[in-house]
Design an enzyme around this catalytic site. Structure first.
Site, PDB file in Angstrom:
ATOM      1  N   CYS A   1       0.825  -1.214   0.000  1.00 61.30           N
ATOM      2  CA  CYS A   1       0.000   0.000   0.000  1.00 61.30           C
ATOM      3  C   CYS A   1       0.862   1.269   0.000  1.00 61.30           C
ATOM      4  O   CYS A   1       0.357   2.349  -0.246  1.00 61.30           O
ATOM      5  CB  CYS A   1      -1.000  -0.018   1.147  1.00 61.30           C
ATOM      6  SG  CYS A   1      -0.230  -0.329   2.714  1.00 61.30           S
TER       7      CYS A   1
ATOM      8  N   GLU B   1      -8.900   6.574   8.845  1.00 65.15           N
ATOM      9  CA  GLU B   1      -7.485   6.194   8.744  1.00 65.15           C
ATOM     10  C   GLU B   1      -6.880   5.874  10.116  1.00 65.15           C
ATOM     11  O   GLU B   1      -6.185   4.868  10.284  1.00 65.15           O
ATOM     12  CB  GLU B   1      -6.731   7.362   8.126  1.00 65.15           C
ATOM     13  CG  GLU B   1      -5.666   6.950   7.162  1.00 65.15           C
ATOM     14  CD  GLU B   1      -5.095   8.166   6.446  1.00 65.15           C
ATOM     15  OE1 GLU B   1      -3.909   8.423   6.625  1.00 65.15           O
ATOM     16  OE2 GLU B   1      -5.865   8.872   5.757  1.00 65.15           O
TER      17      GLU B   1
HETATM   18  N1  LIG Z   1      -5.034   9.708  10.245  1.00 61.87           N
HETATM   19  C1  LIG Z   1      -4.108   9.668  11.152  1.00 61.87           C
HETATM   20  O1  LIG Z   1      -3.006   9.139  10.943  1.00 61.87           O
HETATM   21  C2  LIG Z   1      -4.342  10.310  12.502  1.00 61.87           C
HETATM   22  C3  LIG Z   1      -3.303  10.273  13.453  1.00 61.87           C
HETATM   23  C4  LIG Z   1      -3.543  10.815  14.698  1.00 61.87           C
HETATM   24  C5  LIG Z   1      -4.768  11.380  14.999  1.00 61.87           C
HETATM   25  N2  LIG Z   1      -5.743  11.447  14.057  1.00 61.87           N
HETATM   26  C6  LIG Z   1      -7.031  12.041  14.434  1.00 61.87           C
HETATM   27  O2  LIG Z   1      -7.999  10.992  14.391  1.00 61.87           O
HETATM   28  C7  LIG Z   1      -9.247  11.533  14.021  1.00 61.87           C
HETATM   29  C8  LIG Z   1      -9.783  10.785  12.816  1.00 61.87           C
HETATM   30  O3  LIG Z   1      -8.888  11.002  11.757  1.00 61.87           O
HETATM   31  P1  LIG Z   1      -8.883  10.084  10.475  1.00 61.87           P
HETATM   32  O4  LIG Z   1      -7.668  10.422   9.709  1.00 61.87           O
HETATM   33  O5  LIG Z   1      -9.124   8.696  10.854  1.00 61.87           O
HETATM   34  O6  LIG Z   1     -10.170  10.680   9.714  1.00 61.87           O
HETATM   35  P2  LIG Z   1     -11.050  10.010   8.587  1.00 61.87           P
HETATM   36  O7  LIG Z   1     -10.268   8.972   7.886  1.00 61.87           O
HETATM   37  O8  LIG Z   1     -11.630  11.132   7.812  1.00 61.87           O
HETATM   38  O9  LIG Z   1     -12.226   9.309   9.423  1.00 61.87           O
HETATM   39  C9  LIG Z   1     -13.088  10.069  10.180  1.00 61.87           C
HETATM   40  C10 LIG Z   1     -13.892   9.169  11.086  1.00 61.87           C
HETATM   41  O10 LIG Z   1     -14.692   9.985  11.930  1.00 61.87           O
HETATM   42  C11 LIG Z   1     -16.058   9.584  11.821  1.00 61.87           C
HETATM   43  N3  LIG Z   1     -16.871  10.784  12.004  1.00 61.87           N
HETATM   44  C12 LIG Z   1     -16.786  11.942  11.331  1.00 61.87           C
HETATM   45  N4  LIG Z   1     -17.661  12.838  11.834  1.00 61.87           N
HETATM   46  C13 LIG Z   1     -18.308  12.207  12.839  1.00 61.87           C
HETATM   47  C14 LIG Z   1     -19.325  12.615  13.740  1.00 61.87           C
HETATM   48  N5  LIG Z   1     -19.858  13.825  13.709  1.00 61.87           N
HETATM   49  N6  LIG Z   1     -19.749  11.724  14.662  1.00 61.87           N
HETATM   50  C15 LIG Z   1     -19.228  10.500  14.707  1.00 61.87           C
HETATM   51  N7  LIG Z   1     -18.254  10.065  13.897  1.00 61.87           N
HETATM   52  C16 LIG Z   1     -17.805  10.920  12.957  1.00 61.87           C
HETATM   53  C17 LIG Z   1     -16.171   8.955  10.455  1.00 61.87           C
HETATM   54  O11 LIG Z   1     -17.165   7.974  10.412  1.00 61.87           O
HETATM   55  P3  LIG Z   1     -18.621   8.222   9.752  1.00 61.87           P
HETATM   56  O12 LIG Z   1     -18.353   8.741   8.385  1.00 61.87           O
HETATM   57  O13 LIG Z   1     -19.299   6.910   9.809  1.00 61.87           O
HETATM   58  O14 LIG Z   1     -19.195   9.248  10.638  1.00 61.87           O
HETATM   59  C18 LIG Z   1     -14.832   8.246  10.351  1.00 61.87           C
HETATM   60  O15 LIG Z   1     -14.892   7.028  11.020  1.00 61.87           O
HETATM   61  C19 LIG Z   1      -9.027  13.002  13.734  1.00 61.87           C
HETATM   62  O16 LIG Z   1      -9.416  13.747  14.855  1.00 61.87           O
HETATM   63  C20 LIG Z   1      -7.534  13.114  13.516  1.00 61.87           C
HETATM   64  O17 LIG Z   1      -7.048  14.372  13.908  1.00 61.87           O
HETATM   65  C21 LIG Z   1      -5.551  10.909  12.825  1.00 61.87           C
END
Ligand SMILES: NC(=O)c1ccc[n+]([C@@H]2O[C@H](COP(=O)([O-])OP(=O)(O)OC[C@H]3O[C@@H](n4cnc5c(N)ncnc54)[C@H](OP(=O)(O)O)[C@@H]3O)[C@@H](O)[C@H]2O)c1
Length: 420
Positions: free
Chosen positions: A52, A192
């Site tokens: 990936c 993610e």
């Molecule tokens: N990506 C990384 O490597 C990483 C690292 C450290 C921290 N983070 C943090 O982790 C969090 C998620 O990031 P991500 O990269 O995983 O984002 P992402 O891939 O865009 O996923 C977002 C997730 O949040 C859910 N979501 C969005 N709005 C929501 C709401 N109002 N109520 C409940 N669930 C909701 C979505 O599910 P549904 O669509 O089903 O609602 C999805 O599961 C963020 O706060 C980010 O800052 C990310």
């Protein structure tokens, strides 16, 4: 006559291309990709590594040409050739050996020292070897670099410990909760960050439930990454069923509120460990004031990741040092391979001549018992061996040191024809 082979590597990786761009360069049909590279890009041997984070083509040929490789790749992936402009990296010869050593030891990975890549490289070479897409050169190169990579991982400890926020969160849970295998684990979020947590849970053999606002999203996450999908509204009001809760959503408000946790604690005897990877937070920090609640937020998790990273700088330097020491060894083995077909050919031709002359002599000698025949046979072998061995070993040594003139001279002297 061109007798020298050139090893090349063409790659599109996370270093220059984000994942959604990288995806466009992948090969859907590997068998077709292998035969196209062999038929259209002048590669006699080929190994494709596709993960990936990277799509890489390793190849060897006497007339390697990057333009042909790009053309073949573009037609396989359905791309314009200019799609490679900002994405493709290309190495030749020694740089390929260096790159592969970096790969096998985990120095070129997004997460320094990660283990997965080594298994993926092993699978690629096994597949290529079994299907005869690779042969003596790439098999030797991959075998040697896999061995060195494994040794580097073992001796430096670069692969030990967790490093992504996901696996660090799981590690922190393990450190804070006894007998985690017997606990109910919930993951809220299907993006993610949640996938990083899920992969780590799965790798360590923990069963877990997963939940997202839309059940379909939980279901498809469960199929691709793992976990048992559960209804979102049920979990928010029934957090008491769980002992460890990972939260990784981008909700702009608290999903795990003080009241919900207060309620949850009433439903159970033990405590709850909460790990909030979200930024901004989706777990109200106030819950940490409650008895039986342990909360770790993303800043604390990221700090542990940073600490872990810093402790690896020394390991990275040691790994690089070993690679620099091993590189000339790999290079010498690969160069030596260039001499082997000529050496084999010369020995074979001379042995044929020896046999012919031996038969003539035996016929002239008439009835000889087997012991005497054996003596004559061994005599001829010893003469051939003592005459041919020294020049052939010298040829090997000179080739190892990169002296191609001798290779050319010997192939002319012995009328060697390279087999395609
Ligand atoms: N990506 C990384 O490597 C990483 C690292 C450290 C921290 N983070 C943090 O982790 C969090 C998620 O990031 P991500 O990269 O995983 O984002 P992402 O891939 O865009 O996923 C977002 C997730 O949040 C859910 N979501 C969005 N709005 C929501 C709401 N109002 N109520 C409940 N669930 C909701 C979505 O599910 P549904 O669509 O089903 O609602 C999805 O599961 C963020 O706060 C980010 O800052 C990310």
């Amino acid at each position: 006559m061109e007798i020298k082979n050139e090893i090349i590597n063409a790659r599109v990786t996370f270093r220059k291309s984000p994942i959604h761009v990288l995806e466009r360069f992948t090969f859907n049909d590997l068998t077709n990709a292998y035969s196209s590279f062999r038929d259209n890009s002048g590669l006699n041997e080929c190994v494709i590594l596709q993960t990936c984070n990277r799509v890489e083509v390793f190849g060897i040929g006497n007339q390697t040409d990057i333009e042909k490789i790009k053309k073949t790749w573009a037609s396989l992936a359905g791309l314009e050739e200019n799609a490679f402009l900002d994405n493709l990296e290309y190495s030749k010869g020694k740089d390929v050996f260096h790159h592969l050593l970096n790969l096998t030891s985990g120095l070129d990975s997004m997460v320094l020292g990660e283990e997965q890549i080594l298994g993926q490289i092993k699978n690629s070479i096994t597949n290529a070897r079994e299907n005869k897409w690779s042969s003596e050169h790439l098999n030797t190169l991959f075998d040697k670099t896999i061995r060195v990579g494994t040794r580097i991982r073992n001796s430096t400890g670069i692969s030990k410990g967790s490093i992504s926020v996901g696996s660090m969160a799981v590690k922190l849970a393990e450190e804070n909760v006894d007998d985690m295998k017997s606990k109910q684990i919930l993951l809220i979020g299907t993006g993610e960050a949640a996938a990083l947590v899920a992969k780590s849970l799965k790798r360590r053999g923990y069963a877990f439930s997963v939940s997202s606002r839309t059940i379909q999203r939980s279901e498809s996450f469960s199929k691709t990454v793992g976990g048992k999908p559960v209804d979102f509204n049920e979990i928010l009001t029934g957090l008491g069923k769980y002992d460890i809760v990972f939260v990784a959503t981008s909700a702009p408000y608290f999903l795990v509120t003080f009241e919900r946790i207060q309620e949850a604690l009433k439903q159970k005897s033990g405590g709850i460990m909460l790990l909030d990877l979200s930024n901004p937070r989706t777990v109200d920090e106030k819950v940490a004031e409650l008895n039986n609640i342990k909360l770790m937020n993303i800043d604390q998790i990221a700090e542990m990741v940073d600490k872990n990273m810093r402790s690896r700088v020394g390991q990275k330097n040691t790994a690089e040092q070993i690679i620099n020491e091993e590189l000339p060894v790999v290079e010498a083995s690969m160069k030596r391979l260039e001499a082997e077909p000529i050496v084999k050919d010369v020995f074979k031709n001379i042995d044929n001549l020896r046999n012919k002359e031996l038969q003539k002599a035996l016929n002239m000698l008439g009835d000889l018992d087997d012991d005497k025949k054996k003596i004559v046979d061994e005599l001829t072998k010893a003469i051939v061996e003592s005459i041919v061995s020294t020049p052939m070993n010298n040829l090997r040594k000179e080739t190892e040191q990169g002296n191609d003139d001798l290779l050319e001279a010997v192939s002319k002297l012995f009328d060697y024809k390279k087999k395609e």
